[in-house]
Design an enzyme around this catalytic site. Sequence first.
Site, short mmCIF file in Angstrom:
data_model
loop_
_atom_site.label_atom_id
_atom_site.label_comp_id
_atom_site.label_asym_id
_atom_site.label_seq_id
_atom_site.Cartn_x
_atom_site.Cartn_y
_atom_site.Cartn_z
N TRP A 117 1.47 5.64 -1.73
CA TRP A 117 1.33 6.83 -2.39
C TRP A 117 2.30 6.45 -3.76
O TRP A 117 3.25 7.43 -3.65
CB TRP A 117 0.89 7.60 -1.76
CG TRP A 117 -0.30 8.51 -1.60
CD1 TRP A 117 -1.32 7.82 -0.50
CD2 TRP A 117 -0.72 9.75 -1.72
NE1 TRP A 117 -2.15 8.44 -0.67
CE2 TRP A 117 -2.19 9.12 -1.55
CE3 TRP A 117 -0.59 10.43 -3.03
CZ2 TRP A 117 -3.31 10.16 -1.76
CZ3 TRP A 117 -1.58 11.83 -3.13
CH2 TRP A 117 -2.90 11.16 -2.76
N TYR B 163 0.61 -1.57 -0.02
CA TYR B 163 0.23 -0.02 0.19
C TYR B 163 1.16 1.55 -0.20
O TYR B 163 1.66 1.24 0.56
CB TYR B 163 -0.57 -0.06 1.24
CG TYR B 163 -1.32 1.35 1.39
CD1 TYR B 163 -2.88 1.60 0.58
CD2 TYR B 163 -0.92 1.91 1.98
CE1 TYR B 163 -3.35 2.30 0.95
CE2 TYR B 163 -1.25 3.95 2.39
CZ TYR B 163 -2.81 3.80 1.50
OH TYR B 163 -3.62 5.22 2.14
P1 PGD Z 1 4.17 7.93 1.26
O1 PGD Z 1 5.82 8.23 1.68
O2 PGD Z 1 3.77 8.34 -0.03
O3 PGD Z 1 4.10 7.36 2.36
O4 PGD Z 1 1.90 6.16 3.49
P2 PGD Z 1 2.77 5.86 1.96
O5 PGD Z 1 3.43 4.74 2.34
O6 PGD Z 1 1.93 6.18 0.90
O7 PGD Z 1 5.14 6.46 0.51
C1 PGD Z 1 5.46 6.43 -0.96
C2 PGD Z 1 6.58 5.75 -1.08
O8 PGD Z 1 6.16 5.35 -2.50
C3 PGD Z 1 7.71 6.40 -0.87
O9 PGD Z 1 8.67 5.49 0.15
C4 PGD Z 1 8.50 6.60 -2.05
O10 PGD Z 1 9.55 6.59 -2.69
C5 PGD Z 1 7.96 5.48 -3.14
N1 PGD Z 1 7.65 5.64 -4.17
C6 PGD Z 1 6.80 6.77 -5.62
N2 PGD Z 1 6.67 6.43 -6.92
C7 PGD Z 1 7.69 5.09 -6.99
C8 PGD Z 1 7.43 3.98 -8.33
O11 PGD Z 1 7.51 4.49 -9.30
N3 PGD Z 1 8.19 2.79 -7.50
C9 PGD Z 1 8.74 2.62 -6.68
N4 PGD Z 1 9.05 1.39 -6.46
N5 PGD Z 1 8.50 2.89 -5.37
C10 PGD Z 1 7.03 4.32 -5.58
C11 PGD Z 1 0.91 7.26 3.90
C12 PGD Z 1 0.00 6.54 4.81
O12 PGD Z 1 0.48 7.63 6.15
C13 PGD Z 1 -1.90 7.60 4.52
S1 PGD Z 1 -2.43 7.44 2.62
C14 PGD Z 1 -2.81 8.20 5.53
S2 PGD Z 1 -3.57 8.68 4.71
C15 PGD Z 1 -1.63 7.43 6.95
N6 PGD Z 1 -1.90 8.71 7.76
C16 PGD Z 1 -1.38 8.92 8.53
C17 PGD Z 1 -2.14 9.82 9.06
O13 PGD Z 1 -2.10 10.42 9.61
N7 PGD Z 1 -1.79 10.07 10.48
C18 PGD Z 1 -0.24 8.94 11.42
N8 PGD Z 1 -0.03 8.73 12.97
N9 PGD Z 1 -0.49 7.87 10.21
C19 PGD Z 1 -0.46 7.47 9.31
N10 PGD Z 1 0.25 6.91 8.46
C20 PGD Z 1 -0.95 6.42 7.03
P1 PGD Z 2 -5.49 15.87 8.25
O1 PGD Z 2 -3.96 16.43 8.03
O2 PGD Z 2 -5.15 14.41 9.21
O3 PGD Z 2 -5.70 15.85 6.96
O4 PGD Z 2 -6.77 14.55 4.92
P2 PGD Z 2 -7.24 14.71 6.38
O5 PGD Z 2 -7.96 15.54 6.31
O6 PGD Z 2 -6.78 13.33 6.75
O7 PGD Z 2 -6.19 15.93 9.38
C1 PGD Z 2 -7.46 17.57 8.64
C2 PGD Z 2 -6.99 18.59 10.14
O8 PGD Z 2 -7.89 17.71 10.89
C3 PGD Z 2 -6.23 18.82 10.86
O9 PGD Z 2 -5.84 20.33 10.71
C4 PGD Z 2 -5.89 18.45 12.04
O10 PGD Z 2 -5.40 19.32 12.84
C5 PGD Z 2 -7.41 18.32 12.02
N1 PGD Z 2 -8.05 17.25 13.16
C6 PGD Z 2 -6.86 15.93 13.66
N2 PGD Z 2 -7.55 15.09 14.90
C7 PGD Z 2 -8.65 16.20 15.21
C8 PGD Z 2 -9.79 15.50 15.66
O11 PGD Z 2 -9.73 14.87 16.36
N3 PGD Z 2 -10.84 16.80 15.75
C9 PGD Z 2 -10.69 17.67 14.81
N4 PGD Z 2 -11.98 18.45 15.28
N5 PGD Z 2 -9.93 17.55 13.97
C10 PGD Z 2 -9.00 17.12 14.10
C11 PGD Z 2 -4.98 14.08 4.51
C12 PGD Z 2 -5.79 13.66 2.61
O12 PGD Z 2 -4.34 15.03 2.66
C13 PGD Z 2 -5.13 12.45 2.94
S1 PGD Z 2 -5.80 11.20 3.36
C14 PGD Z 2 -3.73 12.04 1.57
S2 PGD Z 2 -3.58 10.77 1.59
C15 PGD Z 2 -2.94 13.75 0.72
N6 PGD Z 2 -1.87 13.85 2.07
C16 PGD Z 2 -1.53 14.70 2.10
C17 PGD Z 2 0.12 15.05 2.33
O13 PGD Z 2 0.86 14.54 2.95
N7 PGD Z 2 0.75 16.07 2.66
C18 PGD Z 2 0.01 17.90 2.15
N8 PGD Z 2 0.90 18.79 1.95
N9 PGD Z 2 -1.50 17.27 1.40
C19 PGD Z 2 -1.66 15.84 1.29
N10 PGD Z 2 -2.90 15.70 1.14
C20 PGD Z 2 -3.94 14.64 1.28
#
Ligand code: PGD
Ligand code: PGD
Length: 831
Positions: free
Chosen positions: A163, A161
């Site tokens: 990005w 899984y």
């Molecule tokens: P990335 O850092 O985007 O994080 O977790 P995710 O694993 O998606 O990792 C993508 C990896 O893919 C990178 O190491 C990049 O170098 C590699 N990559 C990119 N392009 C390629 C390619 O073409 N080939 C290969 N082989 N590799 C490639 C994100 C996940 O984290 C997500 S989506 C969410 S929403 C979660 N959010 C939270 C959160 O809000 N709070 C906590 N505590 N933890 C989270 N974890 C989750």
């Molecule tokens: P977060 O930043 O985790 O983003 O989208 P998502 O909405 O999940 O949280 C949004 C807001 O929620 C934050 O401002 C945080 O302070 C607030 N928050 C946290 N806990 C609580 C709570 O208990 N109550 C309330 N009311 N607020 C709370 C994430 C989306 O962003 C996802 S899933 C991905 S995979 C992408 N990730 C990225 C990224 O890594 N970096 C950037 N710049 N942009 C992204 N876009 C996407």
Amino acid sequence: MPNDSNDHDDHGDHGAKLTRRRLIQAGLAMGALGAVRPGLLVPGARAAPPGPAEVLTGSHWGAFYMRTERGHVTGIRPWEGDPHPSPQLPGVRDSIYSPTRIRYPMVRRAWLEHGPGSDKAGRGKGDFVRVDWDKALDLVANELTRVRKHYGPTSIFGGSYGWKSPGKLHNCQTLLARALTVNGGFVSRSGDYSTGAAQVILPYVVGSIDVYEQPTVWPVLAEHTELMVFWAANPMVTNQIGWQVPDHGAYPGMEALRRRGVQVICIDPQKTETCRFFGAEWLAPRPQTDVAMMLGIAHTLYTENLHDAKFLERYTTGFDQFVPYLTGKSDGKPKDAQWASDICEIPADTIRALARRFASKRTMLAAGWSIQRQHHGEQAHWMLVTLAAMLGQIGLPGGGYGFTYHYANGGSPTATGPVLPGISAGAKPPPGSEWLEAGGTETIPVSRIVEMLENPGGAYDHNGKRETYPDIRLAYWVGGNPFMHHQDRNRMIKAWQKLDTFIVHDYQWTATARHADIVLPCTTSYERNDIEGIGDYAMSHILPMRKVVDPLFEARNDYDIFTAICERMGTRSAFTEERDEMGWIRVFYEAARIQARGKRMEMPVFDVFWNSNKPLAFPISEEAKGYIRHKEFRDDPLLNALGTASGRIEIYSSNIAHMKYDDCPPHPTWMEPLERLGGTGTKYPLHVVSSHPAGRLHSQLCGTVLRETYAIHGREPCLMHPEDARARGIVDGDVIRVFNDRGQMLVGVRLTDQIRRGAIRVSEGGWYDPVEPGKPGTLCRYGDVNNLTSNIATSKLANGNCGHTAMAQAEKFHGTPPDVQVFRPPPGSSA
Ligand code: PGD
Ligand code: PGD
């Protein structure tokens, strides 16, 4: 991020998720438009010509030109059609040349010398040996063959899984699935980390996953919305990024709202960039208490007769079963404003006033996703839909709810272009894999990977079914960083020791790559040719992603790596279908061209498109600019029934009732999470908000120059309220240790009153940098927040992750903090 047919992920082609009815309407509108403007579409009508040696390409951050000099990328500038380029672009360029690049195939010494399963506790210590490509590919092919032969296809985990980069061909996760499929199957995963809870519960509530669908578009909001409520959403930051190549259409949308002076409220423990952009009111409840706050608002609506009884009667089912809970008739606890205030710490008067304001104005409830990435996270989005239903504005212009205003520029009107297809995971399995043909790939809920490794053969509940965990021996990861994204790092490190073999492709030395047995260097998007759509929702252009520079060091495309592995396993032809890179890109383009013809548009021949160095634009109809979510349902709830059991919005779900889960009752309910700020019995005093970073995408670009713009003493920043700091003798700029029973990390502290008391913020995505690799509980030097978070599932219904459930303590770090080392490649890997 919805699924496109060819994308092995749940993050996918949002614009493609049109309902059948919308597709028909879009088709009709196109017919009319096509009659007015038939003929050849002109690539990049809005783009100015690029300068010399500038190649147009794009990735998660947008479309841009890269300038090259003597085979080296020397500059990056946004495509002219981008209304709000991401400030992260300098990091995108730097990612190509970052010292964290993986240069050569590497194998962990113990694994190489003593075979699979050797010295598992040694993973992560960085003792790698460089091997040549032939040797590395032989090792991978032989190990896949060995494990499959001895333990069967369900012993291989390929549900990798993450990005991965955009691009319809170099979609490495689908390529992995394809390679494992043609060789006889594997275990995959369902769901994702973004919306794990909401995407499972919402089909019971509104009949579709909703979290990846087009909301009422921004131009309609600008015209009709009077009160915009960003509930746990920070669209100014998170819309920088798209699953495909983002169009950034949300930014002019937000600008229009601001120009019109629409009232905006942000409900968030942090005063976000969005809050500041709008000059909005800031309400900061205790984290994880939003369901209680919503119930308090609902109670006021109900007792003051401000709810829309007619809407509830006509469009919903189960309100009558919810009311006894709301009023306290069923449990003796009225969920009134005072009850809610005691939990969420927003004054009762404010909660009552919110109810009255919501009801008196055209109100859009725009929710982000953090509130469902918490224990019992299913309840948040269910309760928010219930609140919107009580307000009765669902399906009206500018009212109701929206779950994607913060994500991939949801709300950008959808153009009437074709859906660009891509590589599929579904090549025909070879003879002997009947189980696959009969039943498809086995899956686990994505965030249950640690339970799976801990409990082979163990039973678990998921969405109404009793399932069994497979017995995994080999995990293969591409395009993701589980040693960042998964919760409870220390428990995970132990669980990983179950594996005989862990294979990773990446282009940078992430913690995941460092914990692998075999590491294969892949290219970045800028070292290969590909094709992608611009705008997950807007679908406004097709972008040629032409190779900018040759692959660095010994990096190879994932496609070529899998081709070579399949060659060794006798399945090359099934994998490639005898096509090379450009062959596939042509196939995808031509398929889109045929679709476009069906819509009375003529796309240029492939070579003209490819050599134009411009994106190909598609028109946006007036109808798309007026799109209102659930309007059809509101207009005719019988003809346009929702996909729920009753065809209506379900405030009570009989299907969920039948599951009898103690952690997911049949109507929205406040349940105490595992731990929370103000929760009785909660051991640690500070809630850890791990929101998504403004300066990178998860862990991507953490290894680049961008880090200098936010790191404090070279470490991940931690926002803290001055009063919380004073109580601990902490001053601005200190290195502090943040810890709980699950783990510990160092971070640099930034004091600010833009975060509420009792909460600290450390963004997800910081690279895991253990002082003693492989030793559970060891100190992380850089600040990977998932050292502190809990691995618990949201509930048995969705089994989503709970990245936002974590309480911790913080203290000043005395003495000399250990140097951060994770941004240096492991010894011997650079030569
Ligand atoms: P990335 O850092 O985007 O994080 O977790 P995710 O694993 O998606 O990792 C993508 C990896 O893919 C990178 O190491 C990049 O170098 C590699 N990559 C990119 N392009 C390629 C390619 O073409 N080939 C290969 N082989 N590799 C490639 C994100 C996940 O984290 C997500 S989506 C969410 S929403 C979660 N959010 C939270 C959160 O809000 N709070 C906590 N505590 N933890 C989270 N974890 C989750
Ligand atoms: P977060 O930043 O985790 O983003 O989208 P998502 O909405 O999940 O949280 C949004 C807001 O929620 C934050 O401002 C945080 O302070 C607030 N928050 C946290 N806990 C609580 C709570 O208990 N109550 C309330 N009311 N607020 C709370 C994430 C989306 O962003 C996802 S899933 C991905 S995979 C992408 N990730 C990225 C990224 O890594 N970096 C950037 N710049 N942009 C992204 N876009 C996407």
